[in-house]
Design an enzyme around this catalytic site. Structure first.
Site, PDB file in Angstrom:
ATOM      1  N   SER A 144       0.747  -1.045  -0.208  1.00 17.61           N
ATOM      2  CA  SER A 144      -0.020  -0.043   0.025  1.00 17.61           C
ATOM      3  C   SER A 144       0.656   1.245  -0.105  1.00 17.61           C
ATOM      4  CB  SER A 144      -0.836   0.160   1.054  1.00 17.61           C
ATOM      5  OG  SER A 144      -0.194  -0.300   2.319  1.00 17.61           O
ATOM      6  N   LYS A 183       3.896  10.035   2.831  1.00 18.45           N
ATOM      7  CA  LYS A 183       3.843  11.066   1.943  1.00 18.45           C
ATOM      8  C   LYS A 183       4.660  12.033   2.258  1.00 18.45           C
ATOM      9  CE  LYS A 183       0.072   9.098  -0.585  1.00 18.45           C
ATOM     10  NZ  LYS A 183       0.193   7.818   0.303  1.00 18.45           N
TER      11      LYS A 183
END
Lengths: 227, 227
Positions: A144, A183
DNA sequence: CTTGACACCGCACAAATGTTCGTGTATGAT
DNA sequence: ATCATACACGAACATTTGTGCGGTGTCAAG
Protein backbone atom coordinates in the site's frame (compact mmCIF):
# COMPACT_ATOMS: atom_id res chain seq x y z
CA UNK A 1 22.85 -14.44 37.71
CA UNK A 2 20.16 -11.93 36.95
CA UNK A 3 19.74 -8.23 37.20
CA UNK A 4 17.36 -8.67 40.06
CA UNK A 5 20.30 -10.00 42.06
CA UNK A 6 21.99 -6.65 41.82
CA UNK A 7 21.47 -4.00 44.41
CA UNK A 8 19.86 -0.78 43.42
CA UNK A 9 23.22 0.92 43.76
CA UNK A 10 24.88 -1.51 41.44
CA UNK A 11 22.28 -0.93 38.80
CA UNK A 12 22.72 2.80 39.16
CA UNK A 13 26.45 2.38 38.83
CA UNK A 14 26.09 0.45 35.60
CA UNK A 15 23.71 3.04 34.30
CA UNK A 16 26.08 5.83 35.21
CA UNK A 17 29.14 4.20 33.69
CA UNK A 18 27.19 3.75 30.52
CA UNK A 19 26.00 7.31 30.33
CA UNK A 20 29.29 8.80 31.36
CA UNK A 21 31.24 6.81 28.83
CA UNK A 22 28.88 7.79 26.08
CA UNK A 23 29.20 11.41 26.99
CA UNK A 24 32.93 11.66 27.62
CA UNK A 25 34.33 8.80 25.58
CA UNK A 26 36.28 7.62 28.57
CA UNK A 27 35.13 5.85 31.71
CA UNK A 28 34.48 7.60 35.02
CA UNK A 29 36.68 7.47 38.11
CA UNK A 30 35.59 5.87 41.33
CA UNK A 31 34.92 9.28 42.78
CA UNK A 32 32.90 10.42 39.82
CA UNK A 33 30.78 7.33 40.16
CA UNK A 34 30.33 7.94 43.86
CA UNK A 35 29.32 11.55 43.40
CA UNK A 36 26.73 10.72 40.82
CA UNK A 37 25.28 7.62 42.35
CA UNK A 38 25.18 9.10 45.82
CA UNK A 39 28.01 7.21 47.54
CA UNK A 40 30.28 9.27 49.69
CA UNK A 41 33.00 6.71 50.18
CA UNK A 42 35.35 5.66 47.43
CA UNK A 43 35.74 2.31 49.08
CA UNK A 44 32.04 1.60 48.75
CA UNK A 45 32.16 2.33 45.07
CA UNK A 46 35.17 0.11 44.85
CA UNK A 47 33.33 -2.60 46.74
CA UNK A 48 30.37 -2.51 44.41
CA UNK A 49 32.54 -2.38 41.34
CA UNK A 50 34.24 -5.54 42.54
CA UNK A 51 30.85 -7.16 42.87
CA UNK A 52 29.94 -6.16 39.35
CA UNK A 53 33.22 -7.52 38.17
CA UNK A 54 32.50 -10.79 39.93
CA UNK A 55 29.26 -10.97 38.01
CA UNK A 56 31.24 -10.34 34.86
CA UNK A 57 29.25 -7.26 34.03
CA UNK A 58 32.26 -4.97 33.92
CA UNK A 59 35.96 -5.40 33.38
CA UNK A 60 38.48 -3.70 35.61
CA UNK A 61 42.14 -2.98 35.15
CA UNK A 62 43.76 -2.66 38.53
CA UNK A 63 45.75 0.39 39.51
CA UNK A 64 44.73 2.12 36.37
CA UNK A 65 42.77 5.32 36.51
CA UNK A 66 39.42 4.96 34.85
CA UNK A 67 40.41 1.38 34.19
CA UNK A 68 36.98 -0.07 33.78
CA UNK A 69 34.58 -0.84 30.98
CA UNK A 70 31.17 -2.34 30.63
CA UNK A 71 31.01 -5.87 29.39
CA UNK A 72 28.73 -4.99 26.54
CA UNK A 73 28.31 -8.52 25.27
CA UNK A 74 27.21 -9.79 28.66
CA UNK A 75 24.91 -6.87 29.25
CA UNK A 76 23.28 -7.25 25.88
CA UNK A 77 22.90 -10.95 26.41
CA UNK A 78 21.00 -10.25 29.58
CA UNK A 79 18.79 -7.88 27.67
CA UNK A 80 19.59 -4.91 29.78
CA UNK A 81 21.35 -2.41 27.57
CA UNK A 82 18.20 -1.29 25.77
CA UNK A 83 16.79 -0.04 29.04
CA UNK A 84 19.70 2.20 29.57
CA UNK A 85 19.22 4.98 27.13
CA UNK A 86 18.59 5.16 23.49
CA UNK A 87 20.14 1.78 23.06
CA UNK A 88 23.52 3.02 22.04
CA UNK A 89 26.64 0.92 21.87
CA UNK A 90 29.94 2.18 20.53
CA UNK A 91 28.78 4.18 17.61
CA UNK A 92 25.83 1.97 16.94
CA UNK A 93 22.37 2.19 18.28
CA UNK A 94 19.30 0.07 18.14
CA UNK A 95 15.95 1.34 17.17
CA UNK A 96 12.83 -0.51 18.19
CA UNK A 97 10.54 -1.71 15.46
CA UNK A 98 7.30 -0.81 17.11
CA UNK A 99 4.93 -2.37 14.69
CA UNK A 100 3.78 -2.64 11.15
CA UNK A 101 2.45 -0.01 8.88
CA UNK A 102 -0.12 -1.14 6.39
CA UNK A 103 -3.20 0.17 4.69
CA UNK A 104 -5.90 0.87 7.22
CA UNK A 105 -3.76 0.45 10.30
CA UNK A 106 -2.88 3.12 12.78
CA UNK A 107 0.65 3.18 14.15
CA UNK A 108 0.79 1.61 17.56
CA UNK A 109 2.33 3.95 20.07
CA UNK A 110 3.47 1.43 22.60
CA UNK A 111 5.43 -1.62 21.63
CA UNK A 112 3.50 -4.72 22.41
CA UNK A 113 6.61 -6.79 22.90
CA UNK A 114 9.36 -4.48 24.01
CA UNK A 115 12.19 -6.93 23.68
CA UNK A 116 11.11 -8.88 20.72
CA UNK A 117 14.32 -10.38 19.33
CA UNK A 118 13.30 -9.42 15.82
CA UNK A 119 12.07 -6.09 17.03
CA UNK A 120 15.21 -4.06 16.54
CA UNK A 121 17.24 -2.60 13.80
CA UNK A 122 20.74 -1.51 14.49
CA UNK A 123 22.19 1.50 12.77
CA UNK A 124 25.40 3.44 12.99
CA UNK A 125 25.56 6.98 14.24
CA UNK A 126 26.96 8.15 10.98
CA UNK A 127 24.02 7.05 8.90
CA UNK A 128 21.46 9.35 10.39
CA UNK A 129 22.75 12.31 12.27
CA UNK A 130 19.98 12.22 14.77
CA UNK A 131 19.60 11.41 18.45
CA UNK A 132 18.31 7.91 18.83
CA UNK A 133 15.95 8.57 21.66
CA UNK A 134 13.06 9.75 19.54
CA UNK A 135 13.52 7.32 16.70
CA UNK A 136 11.41 4.29 16.07
CA UNK A 137 10.89 1.97 13.17
CA UNK A 138 7.98 0.34 11.43
CA UNK A 139 7.90 -2.57 9.10
CA UNK A 140 5.86 -2.07 5.99
CA UNK A 141 3.30 -4.72 5.27
CA UNK A 142 1.75 -5.08 1.86
CA UNK A 143 2.17 -2.87 -1.11
CA UNK A 144 0.00 0.00 0.00
CA UNK A 145 2.98 2.33 0.28
CA UNK A 146 4.30 1.65 -3.16
CA UNK A 147 3.41 5.14 -4.25
CA UNK A 148 6.02 6.33 -1.78
CA UNK A 149 8.48 3.86 -3.28
CA UNK A 150 8.31 1.81 -0.14
CA UNK A 151 7.81 -1.90 -0.59
CA UNK A 152 6.47 -4.79 1.41
CA UNK A 153 9.02 -5.72 4.03
CA UNK A 154 10.84 -2.41 4.04
CA UNK A 155 11.72 -0.84 7.33
CA UNK A 156 10.87 2.79 7.80
CA UNK A 157 12.74 4.79 10.39
CA UNK A 158 10.77 7.65 11.87
CA UNK A 159 11.48 10.51 14.15
CA UNK A 160 8.55 10.92 16.51
CA UNK A 161 7.08 14.37 16.06
CA UNK A 162 3.60 15.72 15.47
CA UNK A 163 4.50 18.54 13.13
CA UNK A 164 6.71 18.70 10.07
CA UNK A 165 7.90 21.09 7.44
CA UNK A 166 6.78 21.28 3.87
CA UNK A 167 8.65 18.84 1.72
CA UNK A 168 9.37 16.34 4.47
CA UNK A 169 8.12 12.82 4.25
CA UNK A 170 5.86 11.94 7.13
CA UNK A 171 3.76 9.13 8.41
CA UNK A 172 0.28 10.55 8.76
CA UNK A 173 -3.02 9.28 10.00
CA UNK A 174 -5.87 10.33 7.74
CA UNK A 175 -9.02 10.47 9.73
CA UNK A 176 -11.55 10.05 6.95
CA UNK A 177 -9.79 7.08 5.45
CA UNK A 178 -8.90 5.47 8.77
CA UNK A 179 -5.51 4.96 7.26
CA UNK A 180 -1.86 5.66 8.01
CA UNK A 181 0.28 6.47 5.02
CA UNK A 182 3.70 7.70 4.02
CA UNK A 183 3.74 10.85 1.95
CA UNK A 184 5.52 14.10 1.39
CA UNK A 185 3.88 16.93 3.26
CA UNK A 186 2.74 20.19 1.74
CA UNK A 187 0.52 22.68 3.49
CA UNK A 188 -1.48 25.13 1.47
CA UNK A 189 -3.64 27.39 3.55
CA UNK A 190 -5.82 25.20 5.64
CA UNK A 191 -5.36 22.17 3.47
CA UNK A 192 -2.74 19.49 3.69
CA UNK A 193 -1.47 17.90 0.51
CA UNK A 194 0.08 14.49 0.91
CA UNK A 195 2.23 13.91 -2.12
CA UNK A 196 3.50 10.50 -3.19
CA UNK A 197 7.18 10.06 -3.93
CA UNK A 198 6.29 8.55 -7.24
CA UNK A 199 4.68 11.20 -9.48
CA UNK A 200 2.63 8.60 -11.26
CA UNK A 201 0.34 8.43 -8.24
CA UNK A 202 -2.20 10.93 -7.03
CA UNK A 203 -1.79 13.26 -4.06
CA UNK A 204 -4.25 13.24 -1.19
CA UNK A 205 -5.68 16.58 -0.15
CA UNK A 206 -7.42 17.02 3.19
CA UNK A 207 -8.29 19.70 5.72
CA UNK A 208 -5.45 20.08 8.20
CA UNK A 209 -7.52 18.99 11.16
CA UNK A 210 -8.28 15.69 9.54
CA UNK A 211 -4.63 14.69 9.31
CA UNK A 212 -2.46 13.71 12.25
CA UNK A 213 1.28 13.41 11.82
CA UNK A 214 2.91 10.51 13.60
CA UNK A 215 6.47 11.21 12.72
CA UNK A 216 8.92 12.28 10.12
CA UNK A 217 10.44 9.60 7.93
CA UNK A 218 14.18 9.84 8.24
CA UNK A 219 15.16 6.68 6.46
CA UNK A 220 13.86 3.74 4.51
CA UNK A 221 15.80 0.52 4.60
CA UNK A 222 15.25 -2.45 2.40
CA UNK A 223 17.12 -5.65 2.98
CA UNK A 224 16.80 -8.24 0.25
CA UNK A 225 17.30 -11.86 1.08
CA UNK A 226 18.89 -14.13 -1.47
CA UNK A 227 16.31 -16.21 -3.28
CA UNK B 1 44.14 20.92 7.08
CA UNK B 2 45.20 17.56 5.77
CA UNK B 3 46.88 14.51 7.11
CA UNK B 4 49.99 15.36 5.23
CA UNK B 5 50.30 18.39 7.50
CA UNK B 6 50.74 16.14 10.48
CA UNK B 7 54.12 14.97 11.62
CA UNK B 8 54.91 11.33 11.57
CA UNK B 9 54.74 11.30 15.35
CA UNK B 10 51.30 12.80 15.35
CA UNK B 11 50.05 10.18 12.96
CA UNK B 12 51.53 7.48 15.13
CA UNK B 13 49.87 9.00 18.15
CA UNK B 14 46.47 8.95 16.48
CA UNK B 15 47.02 5.41 15.42
CA UNK B 16 48.04 4.39 18.91
CA UNK B 17 45.11 6.10 20.61
CA UNK B 18 42.84 4.29 18.25
CA UNK B 19 44.35 0.89 18.83
CA UNK B 20 44.68 1.35 22.55
CA UNK B 21 41.12 2.48 22.97
CA UNK B 22 39.83 -0.41 20.93
CA UNK B 23 41.80 -2.82 23.05
CA UNK B 24 41.24 -1.40 26.50
CA UNK B 25 37.98 0.48 26.17
CA UNK B 26 39.52 3.49 27.76
CA UNK B 27 42.01 5.99 26.39
CA UNK B 28 45.75 5.87 27.07
CA UNK B 29 47.68 8.17 29.37
CA UNK B 30 50.29 10.58 28.13
CA UNK B 31 52.98 8.24 29.35
CA UNK B 32 51.47 5.23 27.68
CA UNK B 33 51.37 7.13 24.44
CA UNK B 34 54.97 8.19 24.86
CA UNK B 35 56.17 4.68 25.59
CA UNK B 36 54.48 3.25 22.56
CA UNK B 37 55.21 5.95 20.07
CA UNK B 38 58.79 6.33 21.19
CA UNK B 39 58.71 9.64 23.03
CA UNK B 40 60.55 9.76 26.30
CA UNK B 41 59.20 13.04 27.56
CA UNK B 42 55.64 13.46 28.71
CA UNK B 43 55.77 17.10 27.75
CA UNK B 44 56.46 16.23 24.15
CA UNK B 45 53.46 13.96 24.04
CA UNK B 46 51.47 16.73 25.62
CA UNK B 47 52.80 19.14 23.04
CA UNK B 48 51.75 16.94 20.16
CA UNK B 49 48.40 16.20 21.67
CA UNK B 50 47.77 19.90 21.86
CA UNK B 51 48.62 20.18 18.21
CA UNK B 52 46.18 17.43 17.36
CA UNK B 53 43.59 19.15 19.44
CA UNK B 54 44.20 22.38 17.55
CA UNK B 55 43.50 20.49 14.36
CA UNK B 56 40.32 19.23 15.94
CA UNK B 57 41.34 15.63 15.49
CA UNK B 58 41.07 14.78 19.16
CA UNK B 59 39.22 16.19 22.13
CA UNK B 60 40.95 16.73 25.46
CA UNK B 61 39.60 17.26 28.92
CA UNK B 62 42.14 19.13 30.99
CA UNK B 63 43.41 17.80 34.27
CA UNK B 64 41.58 14.58 33.70
CA UNK B 65 43.46 11.36 33.55
CA UNK B 66 43.03 9.69 30.19
CA UNK B 67 40.87 12.62 29.28
CA UNK B 68 41.13 12.39 25.55
CA UNK B 69 39.22 10.90 22.69
CA UNK B 70 39.50 10.74 18.96
CA UNK B 71 37.21 12.98 17.03
CA UNK B 72 35.83 10.18 14.95
CA UNK B 73 33.55 12.34 12.88
CA UNK B 74 36.42 14.55 11.80
CA UNK B 75 38.72 11.65 11.17
CA UNK B 76 36.12 9.90 9.10
CA UNK B 77 35.43 13.03 7.19
CA UNK B 78 39.09 13.22 6.28
CA UNK B 79 38.93 9.63 5.17
CA UNK B 80 41.53 8.37 7.54
CA UNK B 81 39.86 5.82 9.72
CA UNK B 82 39.63 3.24 6.93
CA UNK B 83 43.39 3.13 6.79
CA UNK B 84 43.55 2.11 10.35
CA UNK B 85 41.93 -1.20 10.38
CA UNK B 86 40.32 -2.79 7.37
CA UNK B 87 37.17 -0.75 7.46
CA UNK B 88 35.83 -2.71 10.32
CA UNK B 89 35.24 -1.19 13.68
CA UNK B 90 33.49 -2.98 16.51
CA UNK B 91 30.62 -4.55 14.71
CA UNK B 92 30.42 -1.93 12.04
CA UNK B 93 31.93 -1.88 8.62
CA UNK B 94 32.18 0.57 5.86
CA UNK B 95 31.24 -0.05 2.31
CA UNK B 96 32.66 2.06 -0.48
CA UNK B 97 30.24 3.95 -2.65
CA UNK B 98 31.91 3.29 -5.93
CA UNK B 99 29.86 5.53 -8.11
CA UNK B 100 26.48 6.48 -9.32
CA UNK B 101 23.93 4.43 -11.08
CA UNK B 102 21.76 6.26 -13.55
CA UNK B 103 20.06 5.63 -16.84
CA UNK B 104 22.60 4.94 -19.53
CA UNK B 105 25.59 4.60 -17.26
CA UNK B 106 27.66 1.52 -16.71
CA UNK B 107 28.81 0.79 -13.18
CA UNK B 108 32.39 1.84 -12.67
CA UNK B 109 34.49 -0.95 -11.28
CA UNK B 110 37.23 1.06 -9.67
CA UNK B 111 36.54 3.97 -7.39
CA UNK B 112 37.98 7.15 -8.78
CA UNK B 113 38.54 8.66 -5.38
CA UNK B 114 39.21 5.96 -2.84
CA UNK B 115 38.79 8.16 0.19
CA UNK B 116 36.13 10.43 -1.01
CA UNK B 117 34.61 11.90 2.15
CA UNK B 118 31.16 11.09 0.87
CA UNK B 119 32.30 7.80 -0.50
CA UNK B 120 31.39 5.45 2.30
CA UNK B 121 28.40 4.13 4.05
CA UNK B 122 28.74 2.51 7.39
CA UNK B 123 26.57 -0.41 8.32
CA UNK B 124 26.37 -2.77 11.22
CA UNK B 125 27.13 -6.42 10.86
CA UNK B 126 23.67 -7.31 11.99
CA UNK B 127 21.90 -5.56 9.18
CA UNK B 128 23.15 -7.69 6.34
CA UNK B 129 24.53 -11.01 7.24
CA UNK B 130 27.17 -10.92 4.61
CA UNK B 131 30.93 -10.57 4.50
CA UNK B 132 31.84 -7.00 3.75
CA UNK B 133 34.64 -7.76 1.37
CA UNK B 134 32.52 -8.24 -1.71
CA UNK B 135 30.05 -5.51 -1.01
CA UNK B 136 29.95 -2.16 -2.66
CA UNK B 137 27.44 0.61 -2.91
CA UNK B 138 26.10 2.88 -5.60
CA UNK B 139 24.24 6.09 -5.32
CA UNK B 140 21.19 6.37 -7.50
CA UNK B 141 20.98 9.43 -9.66
CA UNK B 142 17.75 10.51 -11.24
CA UNK B 143 14.46 8.74 -11.24
CA UNK B 144 15.25 6.09 -13.76
CA UNK B 145 15.06 3.33 -11.14
CA UNK B 146 11.69 4.34 -9.84
CA UNK B 147 10.15 1.21 -11.29
CA UNK B 148 12.30 -0.68 -8.80
CA UNK B 149 11.03 1.60 -6.04
CA UNK B 150 14.45 3.16 -5.82
CA UNK B 151 14.56 6.93 -5.78
CA UNK B 152 17.01 9.65 -6.63
CA UNK B 153 19.63 9.77 -3.88
CA UNK B 154 19.05 6.28 -2.57
CA UNK B 155 22.03 4.12 -1.84
CA UNK B 156 22.03 0.60 -3.21
CA UNK B 157 24.20 -2.01 -1.57
CA UNK B 158 25.35 -4.75 -3.91
CA UNK B 159 27.16 -7.99 -3.57
CA UNK B 160 29.57 -8.32 -6.45
CA UNK B 161 28.70 -11.42 -8.45
CA UNK B 162 28.06 -12.16 -12.11
CA UNK B 163 25.30 -14.68 -11.69
CA UNK B 164 22.16 -14.70 -9.64
CA UNK B 165 19.14 -16.81 -8.87
CA UNK B 166 15.65 -16.29 -10.08
CA UNK B 167 13.81 -13.83 -7.93
CA UNK B 168 16.86 -11.92 -6.79
CA UNK B 169 17.21 -8.25 -7.50
CA UNK B 170 20.28 -7.49 -9.54
CA UNK B 171 22.07 -4.63 -11.14
CA UNK B 172 22.37 -5.58 -14.78
CA UNK B 173 23.95 -4.08 -17.84
CA UNK B 174 21.67 -4.36 -20.86
CA UNK B 175 23.76 -4.34 -23.94
CA UNK B 176 21.19 -3.16 -26.43
CA UNK B 177 20.07 -0.27 -24.30
CA UNK B 178 23.54 0.68 -23.11
CA UNK B 179 21.99 0.91 -19.71
CA UNK B 180 22.44 -0.38 -16.19
CA UNK B 181 19.28 -1.03 -14.27
CA UNK B 182 17.94 -2.58 -11.11
CA UNK B 183 15.44 -5.36 -11.60
CA UNK B 184 14.33 -8.71 -10.34
CA UNK B 185 15.83 -11.53 -12.33
CA UNK B 186 13.89 -14.30 -13.96
CA UNK B 187 15.35 -16.69 -16.48
CA UNK B 188 13.07 -18.52 -18.86
CA UNK B 189 14.87 -20.72 -21.29
CA UNK B 190 17.38 -18.62 -23.10
CA UNK B 191 15.68 -15.39 -22.23
CA UNK B 192 16.18 -13.16 -19.23
CA UNK B 193 13.22 -11.31 -17.82
CA UNK B 194 14.04 -8.23 -15.79
CA UNK B 195 11.01 -7.50 -13.66
CA UNK B 196 10.41 -4.19 -11.92
CA UNK B 197 9.55 -4.17 -8.22
CA UNK B 198 6.57 -2.07 -9.00
CA UNK B 199 4.07 -4.09 -11.04
CA UNK B 200 2.78 -0.99 -12.74
CA UNK B 201 5.89 -0.95 -14.89
CA UNK B 202 6.82 -3.22 -17.72
CA UNK B 203 9.38 -6.00 -17.58
CA UNK B 204 12.35 -6.07 -19.92
CA UNK B 205 12.96 -9.30 -21.79
CA UNK B 206 16.28 -9.99 -23.49
CA UNK B 207 18.41 -12.89 -24.68
CA UNK B 208 20.67 -14.04 -21.87
CA UNK B 209 23.87 -13.13 -23.68
CA UNK B 210 22.79 -9.52 -23.98
CA UNK B 211 22.54 -9.03 -20.22
CA UNK B 212 25.47 -8.82 -17.88
CA UNK B 213 24.92 -9.01 -14.15
CA UNK B 214 27.03 -6.68 -12.06
CA UNK B 215 25.87 -7.73 -8.66
CA UNK B 216 23.04 -8.73 -6.47
CA UNK B 217 21.19 -6.02 -4.64
CA UNK B 218 21.27 -6.81 -0.97
CA UNK B 219 19.92 -3.60 0.41
CA UNK B 220 18.48 -0.25 -0.50
CA UNK B 221 18.93 2.61 1.90
CA UNK B 222 17.20 5.92 1.72
CA UNK B 223 18.13 8.70 4.09
CA UNK B 224 15.82 11.68 4.07
CA UNK B 225 17.11 15.05 5.13
CA UNK B 226 14.85 17.44 7.00
CA UNK B 227 13.47 20.11 4.73
C1' DC C 1 74.76 36.95 13.49
C1' DT C 2 70.59 37.29 15.88
C1' DT C 3 65.98 36.19 16.56
C1' DG C 4 61.99 33.56 16.90
C1' DA C 5 59.21 29.64 15.84
C1' DC C 6 59.13 24.84 16.23
C1' DA C 7 59.98 20.39 18.00
C1' DC C 8 62.05 18.14 21.50
C1' DC C 9 63.97 16.54 26.29
C1' DG C 10 63.99 15.82 31.60
C1' DC C 11 62.41 16.66 35.70
C1' DA C 12 59.89 18.22 39.59
C1' DC C 13 55.41 19.10 41.34
C1' DA C 14 50.64 18.96 42.33
C1' DA C 15 46.46 17.06 41.46
C1' DA C 16 43.78 13.12 40.35
C1' DT C 17 42.77 8.67 41.52
C1' DG C 18 42.92 3.63 43.05
C1' DT C 19 43.81 0.91 47.38
C1' DT C 20 43.67 -0.37 52.09
C1' DC C 21 42.31 -0.51 56.81
C1' DG C 22 39.56 0.13 60.88
C1' DT C 23 34.92 0.44 62.00
C1' DG C 24 29.71 0.15 62.11
C1' DT C 25 25.06 -1.85 61.11
C1' DA C 26 21.88 -4.81 59.74
C1' DT C 27 20.17 -9.75 58.76
C1' DG C 28 19.96 -14.59 59.04
C1' DA C 29 21.80 -18.96 60.53
C1' DT C 30 23.59 -21.77 64.36
C1' DA D 1 23.41 -15.00 72.37
C1' DT D 2 26.95 -15.67 68.91
C1' DC D 3 28.84 -15.79 64.54
C1' DA D 4 29.11 -15.12 59.60
C1' DT D 5 28.07 -12.36 55.79
C1' DA D 6 26.79 -8.51 53.04
C1' DC D 7 26.95 -3.74 52.71
C1' DA D 8 28.37 0.62 54.15
C1' DC D 9 31.43 4.72 55.90
C1' DG D 10 35.58 7.71 56.23
C1' DA D 11 40.25 8.63 56.30
C1' DA D 12 45.01 7.83 55.33
C1' DC D 13 48.05 6.22 51.89
C1' DA D 14 50.49 5.24 47.64
C1' DT D 15 50.42 5.48 42.74
C1' DT D 16 49.16 7.24 38.68
C1' DT D 17 49.04 10.91 35.83
C1' DG D 18 48.59 15.71 33.88
C1' DT D 19 51.10 20.23 34.00
C1' DG D 20 54.74 23.58 33.99
C1' DC D 21 59.30 25.20 33.55
C1' DG D 22 64.09 25.45 32.24
C1' DG D 23 66.86 23.99 28.65
C1' DT D 24 68.64 22.09 23.83
C1' DG D 25 68.99 21.85 18.79
C1' DT D 26 67.45 23.20 14.13
C1' DC D 27 66.15 26.17 10.61
C1' DA D 28 64.59 29.97 8.09
C1' DA D 29 63.72 35.05 8.20
C1' DG D 30 65.42 39.50 9.29
Amino acid sequence: MNFSDLSDRQRRILQFIYEFTNTHHYPPTIREIGDNVGISSTSVVNYNLSKLEDSDLITRDREVSRGLSLNVARLTELGWLPELNGNRVEGRFRIPILGKIAAGQPIPVIPSEPYDPEGWIELTEGMLNLPADRLFALRVQGNSMIDASVLDGDIVILHAQDTANNGEMVAAWIEDDEDTTLKYLRREGNMVHLMPANPNYQPIVRPADKVRINGRVVSVIRVLKPA
